[in-house]
Design a protein around this motif. Structure first.
Motif, short mmCIF file in Angstrom:
data_model
loop_
_atom_site.label_atom_id
_atom_site.label_comp_id
_atom_site.label_asym_id
_atom_site.label_seq_id
_atom_site.Cartn_x
_atom_site.Cartn_y
_atom_site.Cartn_z
N GLY A 133 54.63 36.58 86.35
CA GLY A 133 53.74 35.46 86.65
C GLY A 133 53.12 34.90 85.39
O GLY A 133 53.39 35.37 84.28
N LEU A 134 52.28 33.91 85.55
CA LEU A 134 51.64 33.27 84.39
C LEU A 134 50.83 34.28 83.57
O LEU A 134 50.81 34.21 82.34
N THR A 139 47.37 34.87 78.01
CA THR A 139 46.19 35.73 78.12
C THR A 139 45.12 35.07 78.98
O THR A 139 45.02 33.83 79.04
N PRO A 140 44.29 35.88 79.64
CA PRO A 140 43.19 35.31 80.43
C PRO A 140 42.24 34.45 79.59
O PRO A 140 41.69 33.46 80.07
N LEU A 141 42.05 34.83 78.31
CA LEU A 141 41.16 34.07 77.44
C LEU A 141 41.68 32.66 77.21
O LEU A 141 40.91 31.70 77.24
N ASP A 142 42.99 32.52 76.99
CA ASP A 142 43.56 31.19 76.78
C ASP A 142 43.37 30.31 78.00
O ASP A 142 43.01 29.13 77.90
N ARG A 143 43.62 30.88 79.19
CA ARG A 143 43.48 30.09 80.42
C ARG A 143 42.02 29.73 80.68
O ARG A 143 41.70 28.59 81.02
N LEU A 206 58.11 28.95 86.06
CA LEU A 206 58.11 30.37 86.46
C LEU A 206 59.03 30.62 87.64
O LEU A 206 59.50 31.74 87.84
N GLY A 207 59.28 29.59 88.43
CA GLY A 207 60.15 29.74 89.58
C GLY A 207 61.62 29.78 89.23
O GLY A 207 62.46 30.12 90.08
N LEU A 229 54.65 28.32 77.77
CA LEU A 229 53.55 28.35 78.72
C LEU A 229 52.19 28.36 78.02
O LEU A 229 51.23 27.76 78.51
N ARG A 230 52.11 29.01 76.87
CA ARG A 230 50.84 29.00 76.13
C ARG A 230 50.51 27.60 75.65
O ARG A 230 49.35 27.17 75.68
N SER A 231 51.52 26.87 75.20
CA SER A 231 51.30 25.47 74.78
C SER A 231 50.91 24.62 75.98
O SER A 231 50.03 23.76 75.89
#
Length: 333
Positions: A133-134, A139-143, A206-207, A229-231
């Motif tokens: 998953g995402l 990381t939670p911090l980035d989101r 992700l799918g 995904l980070r970008s």
């Protein structure tokens, strides 16, 4: 010719020239080799000879897409300022930087997603016991930081609207409110729309499966997906932070020579401080997101044994001695 427009035209020309030179430079073999080596260190994976040509080609396409995306984003960014009189305030030039950043990121995402959505041959492939998953890639911090910047930008914009509506001590009587509010408002609306679009795009990516015949290919596929995904997750936060910078700095420029001790002086002081503070926060976040703990987050979630070995090598100072790509937890794949 308006001095601001002249500076903007020179800036755009220099940026296009610089990006064009970059495009020619990365087409050479040696720069491509250096880019691949740097990316290998960034994501914590070894360069296995049999897949180096494929990785080198993919890294080049990513870099080329980013440069072309920046060039494409530069044009509408400058045009938007000129057509809407946004060039009247120098700080609105940040809109151009946002347009370039968004253009580059969108191009990178499109380039990386193309392989994920392309049809694949019916050949034996590895299968995971559970789909990542995402949270396995970002990381939670980035989101949290990205969404937090969007929330703060929205709160700040609403607060400024309230202050202008009240117009304390009539400090906004001689100010063109439209000129102040439209660039920041446009960026904030774009940030809100981007948060929805990026959420949908991340779920779509992700799918999709990750066709791979070996664990090495699957690990590198995870590395590229993590970078994409980070970008993607960072786009709303970047736009929101620049929106706040533009808003506060525009307001500080608009209120001319307020009386000492007046509400106007307090507003100018707060606006002058908050703009740079937000800009520094955004810059700090950008630098922090490139730390090894962030760029190798996917390893710790999906390939824990490789992450442990990577940390062991880095703790011993072996920068160039990377872990063997086959020495990983196969059950997590």
């Amino acid at each position: 010719m308006d001095p601001v427009l002249a500076v903007l035209a020179v800036f755009a020309a220099l940026m296009l020239a610089g990006l064009g030179i970059r495009l020619i430079y990365i087409a050479r073999a040696e720069p491509r080799k250096r880019m691949l080596h740097a990316y290998s260190q960034q994501v914590g994976l070894a360069l296995v000879p049999e897949i180096v040509p494929e990785l080198s080609s993919r890294i080049y396409r990513r870099e080329r897409a980013g440069v072309v995306g920046s060039m494409v984003g530069l044009v509408p960014g400058v045009a938007l300022l000129v057509l809407t009189d946004g060039s009247q305030n120098p700080w609105n030039g940040l809109v151009v930087l946002v347009a370039m950043t968004v253009g580059s990121t969108v191009a990178l995402i499109g380039n990386d997603s193309r392989s994920a959505f392309a049809p694949v041959a019916e050949v034996p492939r590895l299968a995971r016991s559970a789909s990542p998953g995402l949270a396995d890639y970002v990381t939670p911090l980035d989101r949290a930081f990205s969404l937090g910047l969007l929330g703060l930008a929205t709160l700040g914009y609403a607060t400024v609207l309230g202050v202008i509506a009240i117009n304390p001590e009539r400090v906004f009587d001689d100010v063109s409110v439209r000129t102040i509010l439209w660039p920041a408002g446009l960026l904030l609306a774009l940030a809100a729309a981007a948060s929805l679009v990026t959420w949908a795009a991340a779920n779509a990516l992700l799918g999709r499966g990750q066709p791979a015949g070996t664990y090495i290919q699957l690990a590198w596929s995870d590395a590229f997906r993590s970078t994409t995904l980070r970008s993607l997750v960072g786009i709303p936060g970047i736009i929101a932070a620049v929106s706040s910078c533009v808003l506060f700095l525009s307001l500080s420029e608009a209120i001319n020579r307020p009386a000492r001790g007046s509400i106007g002086e307090i507003l100018v002081g707060s606006f002058t401080i908050m703009g740079p503070v937000l800009f520094v926060a955004l810059l700090s976040w950008s630098l922090t997101s490139m730390r090894n703990r962030n760029t190798t987050h996917y390893l710790r979630r999906l390939w824990p044994e490789t992450a442990v070995e990577l940390d062991r090598h880095r703790a011993r100072g072996a920068v160039d001695d990377q872990p063997d790509a086959d020495n990983r937890t196969k059950t997590s794949a």
